[in-house]
Design an enzyme around this catalytic site. Sequence first.
Site, PDB file in Angstrom:
ATOM      1  CB  VAL A 514      32.129 -26.194   7.990  1.00  0.00           C
ATOM      2  CG1 VAL A 514      33.340 -25.719   8.736  1.00  0.00           C
ATOM      3  CG2 VAL A 514      32.101 -25.620   6.591  1.00  0.00           C
ATOM      4  N   GLY A 517      26.426 -31.407   1.752  1.00  0.00           N
ATOM      5  CA  GLY A 517      25.097 -31.378   1.158  1.00  0.00           C
ATOM      6  C   GLY A 517      25.042 -32.362   0.023  1.00  0.00           C
ATOM      7  CB  SER A 518      22.355 -33.405  -2.180  1.00  0.00           C
ATOM      8  OG  SER A 518      21.773 -32.144  -2.189  1.00  0.00           O
ATOM      9  CG  ASP A 634      16.342 -26.433  -0.605  1.00  0.00           C
ATOM     10  OD1 ASP A 634      15.422 -26.987   0.037  1.00  0.00           O
ATOM     11  OD2 ASP A 634      17.485 -26.902  -0.687  1.00  0.00           O
TER      12      ASP A 634
HETATM   13  N1  LIG Z   1      29.476 -20.512   4.139  1.00  0.00           N
HETATM   14  C1  LIG Z   1      29.315 -21.524   4.977  1.00  0.00           C
HETATM   15  N2  LIG Z   1      29.852 -21.475   6.205  1.00  0.00           N
HETATM   16  C2  LIG Z   1      29.695 -22.484   7.079  1.00  0.00           C
HETATM   17  N3  LIG Z   1      28.996 -23.594   6.812  1.00  0.00           N
HETATM   18  C3  LIG Z   1      28.422 -23.697   5.604  1.00  0.00           C
HETATM   19  C4  LIG Z   1      28.556 -22.682   4.623  1.00  0.00           C
HETATM   20  N4  LIG Z   1      27.889 -23.053   3.515  1.00  0.00           N
HETATM   21  C5  LIG Z   1      27.363 -24.249   3.803  1.00  0.00           C
HETATM   22  N5  LIG Z   1      27.667 -24.643   5.038  1.00  0.00           N
HETATM   23  C6  LIG Z   1      27.253 -25.894   5.691  1.00  0.00           C
HETATM   24  O1  LIG Z   1      27.210 -26.917   4.722  1.00  0.00           O
HETATM   25  C7  LIG Z   1      25.893 -27.453   4.634  1.00  0.00           C
HETATM   26  C8  LIG Z   1      25.585 -27.789   3.197  1.00  0.00           C
HETATM   27  O2  LIG Z   1      25.691 -26.614   2.418  1.00  0.00           O
HETATM   28  P1  LIG Z   1      24.703 -26.345   1.195  1.00  0.00           P
HETATM   29  O3  LIG Z   1      23.293 -26.332   1.671  1.00  0.00           O
HETATM   30  O4  LIG Z   1      25.161 -25.128   0.485  1.00  0.00           O
HETATM   31  O5  LIG Z   1      24.982 -27.650   0.346  1.00  0.00           O
HETATM   32  P2  LIG Z   1      23.983 -28.345  -0.671  1.00  0.00           P
HETATM   33  O6  LIG Z   1      24.742 -29.446  -1.296  1.00  0.00           O
HETATM   34  O7  LIG Z   1      23.410 -27.320  -1.573  1.00  0.00           O
HETATM   35  O8  LIG Z   1      22.877 -28.908   0.323  1.00  0.00           O
HETATM   36  P3  LIG Z   1      21.427 -29.441  -0.062  1.00  0.00           P
HETATM   37  O9  LIG Z   1      21.517 -30.910   0.087  1.00  0.00           O
HETATM   38  O10 LIG Z   1      20.526 -28.811   0.955  1.00  0.00           O
HETATM   39  O11 LIG Z   1      21.107 -28.984  -1.442  1.00  0.00           O
HETATM   40  C9  LIG Z   1      24.980 -26.383   5.206  1.00  0.00           C
HETATM   41  O12 LIG Z   1      23.816 -26.913   5.776  1.00  0.00           O
HETATM   42  C10 LIG Z   1      25.843 -25.721   6.247  1.00  0.00           C
HETATM   43  O13 LIG Z   1      25.748 -26.392   7.467  1.00  0.00           O
END
Ligand SMILES: Nc1ncnc2c1ncn2[C@@H]1O[C@H](COP(=O)(O)OP(=O)(O)OP(=O)(O)O)[C@@H](O)[C@H]1O
Length: 855
Positions: A514, A517-518, A634
């Site tokens: 779904v 992210g990075s 963030d």
């Molecule tokens: N609980 C969830 N339910 C549905 N989709 C989710 C959920 N958690 C994250 N996502 C999806 O996954 C994407 C990436 O999640 P997240 O921001 O936690 O990852 P990240 O690796 O920390 O990203 P970033 O690059 O911003 O640091 C989110 O933008 C969202 O679209």
Amino acid sequence: MEIPNAHTATTNNHRKHPSITLLGLRSDNHSKDSTSHHLSKFAYKNSLSASRPLLQHQYSHNSKILSEVFQNAKLSKNTSVSPTNVNQKETDSSSMLNTNRKQQNNLLVTANADKKATESKSDNALIMEKNTNKVENSKTINSPLCQNRRIVLDKLVQPGLTNKPTGLNEAAVDVAGKEESASSFKSIVKSPLEEKHRENIPSQALGVDKEPKGYAMNEHPILNLPANNNPSTPPSHKNGLGGPRSLNASTGSAASGILETGRFVQPMSNQNSRLQHSPFRVDYHRTNANKDSSTFLGRNNFFSRRAVSPMSEIVGMNDLSSNMDFSDLRSDVCSYERSIPVASKVASYSSASTFRRLPRAPGSKVHTEGPKSPLRPRTNYRPLNHNSRSGPVSFDRVLKDADLVMQSLASRRQHKSVHESKSHRRLLKDLRPYPPKSLKKLSEHERARLTAYELEELKDFSEIYFIGSRSCEKVSKDITPGCTDELAFDDSNGDYKVNVGDHLFYRYEIIDKVGKGSFGEVLRCIDYKCGKLVAIKVIRNRVKCYDQALVEAGILERLTRDESFSESNIIRYFDHFNFRNHLCIVTELLGENLFEVIRDNNYKGFPLIIVKSFAAQLLKALSFLQKQQIIHCDLKPENLLLCDRTNARIKLIDFGSSCRYNEKVYTYLQSRFYRAPEIILGMPYGKEIDIWSFGCILAELYTGIPLFPGANETEQLGYIMEVLGVPPKELITVSTRSKLYFGSQGQAHPIYNNRGRPLIPSSKRLDQLTRCKNLSFLDLISKCLQWDPKKRITIETAIRHEFIIGNITENVLQRTPLNSPINSPIKGASSKLKNPVSHSRVAHPLPNPPLFHNP
Ligand SMILES: Nc1ncnc2c1ncn2[C@@H]1O[C@H](COP(=O)(O)OP(=O)(O)OP(=O)(O)O)[C@@H](O)[C@H]1O
């Protein structure tokens, strides 16, 4: 065969033989019929993993239904399945496993206990240590893979072993120290060209993985800096080219040089001297030649990446795919808006007419004008039925109003998801908790389906809930038992090789991906222990990602424990565990993020009533964080997720960059578009940086495009100064990075955006950029966007702001294109405003000169 029939048949079968069904031992009758063909087509299209088999005719039934459901959702580019129907009742899902883990691995915990006890640790370090122990407990002592991971973790928690830091704070210091000695002067200063290239090259190729961009924050180094050369000279606020800044850029006058910077990689205390004495210092003059260099960048100039969290650069993982170049969008809007006739169609809040000409983002839906547009309301739309305009509107009322509007808007795109919701509901109905099995109790059939690696691995699992669907291609298929390759389960980025239908931790079934992210990928999974859908963030197999994710899990755990958590609009955390060298964080499943919603609607913003509801909810989340003394660090639309497509409820996610007030480890924070000036200027920061991001997000939710879409930090500052003017002298004086952007007299160096347009301070007004006439909305944004963090609106005040608690009338939902020349007043605005201040001040509608400057 109809899918519902197949499902019902299998479901009945499940009921008769729950344990068989649980472990994927289901009837094969359907293996060659049209249903399986139909489903495998979906599964194939889904293409979650390159290595996934093309024929998946014996797919797990749950996987099939859900894959189809979610694939449908993806194909229609509408939205993901709402999780709100899932039974969200929190279950202590880890208790049984934890008990077992503890019994298995007390040895490991005790091994490090003495050393840890003698060290005084920061809170973050304690969180990490605790989580490390928790994760360690979940692993086997005997597994070579886990031994390797343990060695890494041991190094982190035992500084004596390898001079590695004890916790995150020290880790950052260590990183900075390493960079200081290793990279010396390099990478402080980068030309725009270099920066551009850097943004388009995978971070690994540039070695940022080895040279992280974060640096530790020292006590208050900036207070020891010498004062500005001539502090008595005021900076020029009124005209971007006035005063010292009027130096002819084309002649390349030295004083007008722009120092285009790369990311800081030095400890803050060394910044200033480095910049002054570095032989690599580049005074970059934006001349015609430089503009040519922008042209040289070609398409990269137009499509560049959307700003990602700097934490991703710190962990060396900023190689996300490109997105729209918003600086172009924004400048196009600016030039286009003046050519829109006054009587253009402004029957709605939609900015479609403005953005119609703009190129589509890769993968976005073809924009359809008129009534088909999903976010376009009826023309006779009257969302607010507050008859009385007196008195504040309650928070619940705001939510309900926004929900109504969202329902009305969402109904237009629901026809594509009818099947999705039906199947979803059916599946959820059948979901229930299943009892665990042990390895010994697995039947012969079940054992036959396990790979050699899994048979070995399962010796350390006392509770088995799911072993993978019958036909899924297991990621452990080719792994030999006892394999010591830590990366055996990973792709080249360090991401876990996800196969739909496979299991995670012998408990979760992977349904779909779904988000990405990075830090890793987010998967939609069935939790067979609790019988519900969950989201699992599978963190990349990189030490830095792993450690940062441990901190995130710790913060989430702490937040979830608070008694007032349920009303906090923050994602609910369930559990975390280590599986095959990947930290996995289990949370509730949410819907689309707000950026996706806007993108799929061709970068059109939300109606003001929905923006208001989002603002109120985000403020609630921030207020809760403030209570816990946590800075999110963030905030951005990508981190605000819809709970359900049919209402306007959102939750805040991604605490990977968050920190406590007294544990500010990094000074390089926030995604660029939402980055507060104190971060850009290298000043001490606090919770106010979230308020800045909040202001930027409000504007973006309304317009659909970022307010300050800088392609690099210099440009970012340039865009901010366009609206806010030059920062106050006091701030420039204490800024550790002032020399990059300002002359000795405090005058701003000329800045051009990546298309060569000069970004002139105080040349834009907020109402022009947002194309909004609602002064209470503008007022709230302007109070968030203050140079001085101390002057920014507080969360408590923002919650009581007119925009949040006041009424919104229909006329202010209309978005009139501004065809007036820059800096002209908003004609007739006062008669439509409720804001008592603005009634009496037509020429200067809001008491904030830089944002509404009208010379
Ligand atoms: N609980 C969830 N339910 C549905 N989709 C989710 C959920 N958690 C994250 N996502 C999806 O996954 C994407 C990436 O999640 P997240 O921001 O936690 O990852 P990240 O690796 O920390 O990203 P970033 O690059 O911003 O640091 C989110 O933008 C969202 O679209």
